[in-house]
Write a protein that holds these residues in place. Sequence first.
Motif, PDB file in Angstrom:
ATOM      1  N   MET A   1       1.060  23.319 -18.450  1.00 11.67           N
ATOM      2  CA  MET A   1      -0.100  23.214 -17.558  1.00 11.67           C
ATOM      3  C   MET A   1      -1.275  22.590 -18.312  1.00 11.67           C
ATOM      4  N   SER A   2      -1.957  21.631 -17.714  1.00  9.93           N
ATOM      5  CA  SER A   2      -3.051  20.976 -18.435  1.00  9.93           C
ATOM      6  C   SER A   2      -4.233  21.932 -18.571  1.00  9.93           C
ATOM      7  N   LYS A   3      -4.884  21.792 -19.683  1.00 11.90           N
ATOM      8  CA  LYS A   3      -6.012  22.676 -19.961  1.00 11.90           C
ATOM      9  C   LYS A   3      -7.225  22.178 -19.183  1.00 11.90           C
ATOM     10  N   ARG A   4      -7.774  23.017 -18.375  1.00 13.70           N
ATOM     11  CA  ARG A   4      -8.928  22.619 -17.561  1.00 13.70           C
ATOM     12  C   ARG A   4     -10.217  22.834 -18.346  1.00 13.70           C
ATOM     13  N   GLY A   5     -11.243  22.060 -17.978  1.00 12.89           N
ATOM     14  CA  GLY A   5     -12.530  22.195 -18.649  1.00 12.89           C
ATOM     15  C   GLY A   5     -13.203  23.524 -18.327  1.00 12.89           C
ATOM     16  N   LYS A   6     -14.234  23.824 -19.118  1.00 16.62           N
ATOM     17  CA  LYS A   6     -14.956  25.089 -18.994  1.00 16.62           C
ATOM     18  C   LYS A   6     -15.595  25.237 -17.605  1.00 16.62           C
ATOM     19  N   LYS A   7     -16.206  24.145 -17.119  1.00 14.53           N
ATOM     20  CA  LYS A   7     -16.873  24.207 -15.798  1.00 14.53           C
ATOM     21  C   LYS A   7     -15.875  24.509 -14.694  1.00 14.53           C
ATOM     22  N   TYR A   8     -14.707  23.871 -14.789  1.00 13.22           N
ATOM     23  CA  TYR A   8     -13.660  24.105 -13.783  1.00 13.22           C
ATOM     24  C   TYR A   8     -13.245  25.571 -13.804  1.00 13.22           C
ATOM     25  N   GLN A   9     -13.072  26.104 -15.007  1.00 16.58           N
ATOM     26  CA  GLN A   9     -12.642  27.502 -15.131  1.00 16.58           C
ATOM     27  C   GLN A   9     -13.687  28.460 -14.568  1.00 16.58           C
ATOM     28  N   GLU A  10     -14.960  28.127 -14.800  1.00 14.85           N
ATOM     29  CA  GLU A  10     -16.048  28.956 -14.238  1.00 14.85           C
ATOM     30  C   GLU A  10     -15.996  28.917 -12.712  1.00 14.85           C
ATOM     31  N   SER A  11     -15.788  27.704 -12.171  1.00 17.18           N
ATOM     32  CA  SER A  11     -15.717  27.539 -10.710  1.00 17.18           C
ATOM     33  C   SER A  11     -14.522  28.289 -10.140  1.00 17.18           C
ATOM     34  N   ALA A  12     -13.397  28.225 -10.856  1.00 20.32           N
ATOM     35  CA  ALA A  12     -12.164  28.854 -10.377  1.00 20.32           C
ATOM     36  C   ALA A  12     -12.333  30.364 -10.203  1.00 20.32           C
ATOM     37  N   LYS A  13     -13.203  30.952 -11.024  1.00 17.53           N
ATOM     38  CA  LYS A  13     -13.444  32.402 -10.932  1.00 17.53           C
ATOM     39  C   LYS A  13     -14.122  32.767  -9.611  1.00 17.53           C
ATOM     40  N   LEU A  14     -14.825  31.799  -9.021  1.00 19.08           N
ATOM     41  CA  LEU A  14     -15.560  32.070  -7.777  1.00 19.08           C
ATOM     42  C   LEU A  14     -14.681  31.928  -6.534  1.00 19.08           C
ATOM     43  N   VAL A  15     -13.478  31.386  -6.724  1.00 18.83           N
ATOM     44  CA  VAL A  15     -12.580  31.177  -5.585  1.00 18.83           C
ATOM     45  C   VAL A  15     -11.421  32.165  -5.653  1.00 18.83           C
ATOM     46  N   ASP A  16     -11.259  32.922  -4.582  1.00 17.09           N
ATOM     47  CA  ASP A  16     -10.142  33.867  -4.501  1.00 17.09           C
ATOM     48  C   ASP A  16      -8.917  33.113  -3.990  1.00 17.09           C
ATOM     49  N   ARG A  17      -7.968  32.852  -4.874  1.00 23.00           N
ATOM     50  CA  ARG A  17      -6.802  32.029  -4.520  1.00 23.00           C
ATOM     51  C   ARG A  17      -5.856  32.712  -3.541  1.00 23.00           C
ATOM     52  N   THR A  18      -5.998  34.014  -3.387  1.00 22.09           N
ATOM     53  CA  THR A  18      -5.102  34.732  -2.474  1.00 22.09           C
ATOM     54  C   THR A  18      -5.686  34.814  -1.064  1.00 22.09           C
ATOM     55  N   LYS A  19      -6.921  34.347  -0.941  1.00 22.54           N
ATOM     56  CA  LYS A  19      -7.631  34.520   0.335  1.00 22.54           C
ATOM     57  C   LYS A  19      -7.621  33.250   1.172  1.00 22.54           C
ATOM     58  N   LEU A  20      -7.581  33.430   2.491  1.00 24.64           N
ATOM     59  CA  LEU A  20      -7.769  32.315   3.415  1.00 24.64           C
ATOM     60  C   LEU A  20      -9.194  32.445   3.957  1.00 24.64           C
ATOM     61  N   TYR A  21     -10.030  31.495   3.632  1.00 32.48           N
ATOM     62  CA  TYR A  21     -11.448  31.558   4.002  1.00 32.48           C
ATOM     63  C   TYR A  21     -11.689  31.022   5.410  1.00 32.48           C
ATOM     64  N   ASP A  22     -12.718  31.553   6.059  1.00 31.75           N
ATOM     65  CA  ASP A  22     -13.188  30.958   7.312  1.00 31.75           C
ATOM     66  C   ASP A  22     -13.768  29.587   6.953  1.00 31.75           C
ATOM     67  N   PRO A  23     -13.690  28.592   7.858  1.00 38.04           N
ATOM     68  CA  PRO A  23     -14.237  27.269   7.528  1.00 38.04           C
ATOM     69  C   PRO A  23     -15.687  27.326   7.031  1.00 38.04           C
ATOM     70  N   GLU A  24     -16.518  28.095   7.741  1.00 35.49           N
ATOM     71  CA  GLU A  24     -17.940  28.175   7.381  1.00 35.49           C
ATOM     72  C   GLU A  24     -18.150  28.749   5.974  1.00 35.49           C
ATOM     73  N   GLU A  25     -17.362  29.776   5.667  1.00 33.47           N
ATOM     74  CA  GLU A  25     -17.465  30.435   4.355  1.00 33.47           C
ATOM     75  C   GLU A  25     -17.008  29.487   3.239  1.00 33.47           C
ATOM     76  N   ALA A  26     -15.915  28.774   3.491  1.00 34.06           N
ATOM     77  CA  ALA A  26     -15.385  27.834   2.496  1.00 34.06           C
ATOM     78  C   ALA A  26     -16.391  26.724   2.211  1.00 34.06           C
ATOM     79  N   ILE A  27     -16.984  26.190   3.266  1.00 32.30           N
ATOM     80  CA  ILE A  27     -17.961  25.106   3.112  1.00 32.30           C
ATOM     81  C   ILE A  27     -19.210  25.619   2.397  1.00 32.30           C
ATOM     82  N   GLY A  28     -19.589  26.862   2.693  1.00 29.40           N
ATOM     83  CA  GLY A  28     -20.753  27.469   2.032  1.00 29.40           C
ATOM     84  C   GLY A  28     -20.558  27.677   0.539  1.00 29.40           C
TER      85      GLY A  28
END
Length: 232
Positions: A1-28
Motif C-alpha cells: 500500500m502506498s504511503k500517504r502524506g501527513k495531510k491525507y492521513q489527518e483528513s482520513a481520520k475525519l471520515v468514518d469509512r464504515t458510514k454512509l453519509y447523507d449528501p448534505e453531511e458529506a458535502i459539509g
Amino acid sequence: MSKRGKKYQESAKLVDRTKLYDPEEAIGLLPEISKAKFDETVELHIRLGVDGRHADQQVRGAIVLPHGIGKSKKVLVFAKGDKVAEAQAEGADYVGGEEYVAKIQNENWLDFEAVVATPDMMGIVGRLGRVLGPKGLMPNPKSGTVTFDVGKAVKEIKAGKVEYRLDKSNIIHVPIGKVSFGKEKMLENFNTLMEAIIKARPASAKGTYLKNVTITSTMAPGIKINAAKIGK
C-alpha cells in the motif's frame, strides 16, 4: 500500500469509512478534509447497477450545472462557413477543420477539454476516434456536441456543462465544482447531476440502480454517500 502524506492521513481520520453519509453531511465535510494549498476540484464517482456492454443499458448524457465547475473549459470546434464566426462569438478557443485534425494526429496536440463538431464535419473528425474516444472527448449527438447549433453548444460548455458516461467498470466520474463553492452551491450541483442520472436509468436495468456514490476532492479521501437518501 502506498504511503500517504501527513495531510491525507489527518483528513482520513475525519471520515468514518464504515458510514454512509447523507449528501448534505458529506458535502459539509469537504472543506474540513481538503487541506491542499489550492482550490481542490470536487468529483462524484457513481457506480450503477447496469451492464454498459449492452447498448440498451448505456447511461450517457450532459447537463449544465447551475453553478458551473469553477473553471472555463477550453473548447475546440470543428466547423466551416458561417458556423466558424458563430462558435468564435460564444468564446470557442479553437475553430477550424483539417488543420486541427492534422495537429492532433501529427503533434499529439490536446490543448482542449471539450470538442464540438457540426454534423457535416464528422467525416474528418471520425479519423480522430482513436485519440479522442479513450479520452472521452469524441463529439456525440447524445451529449449535444454534434450539432449545427455550435454557438449554443459552446455557450453551455463554457457555462459549466458536464458530460456523464459509464466507464468500463460501470462507474461515472464527474466533476461538480470546487471546494470553495460552499455547501449550498455544491449541493445544488450535486442534486442537478444526480437527478439527470436517475432520469437516464435504462428501462432494461434491473435491481438497485445507484449501487454506490462517493464524493472526493483532489487530495482528500473519498466520502461514501447513502444512495438511498439521494433525491429524497
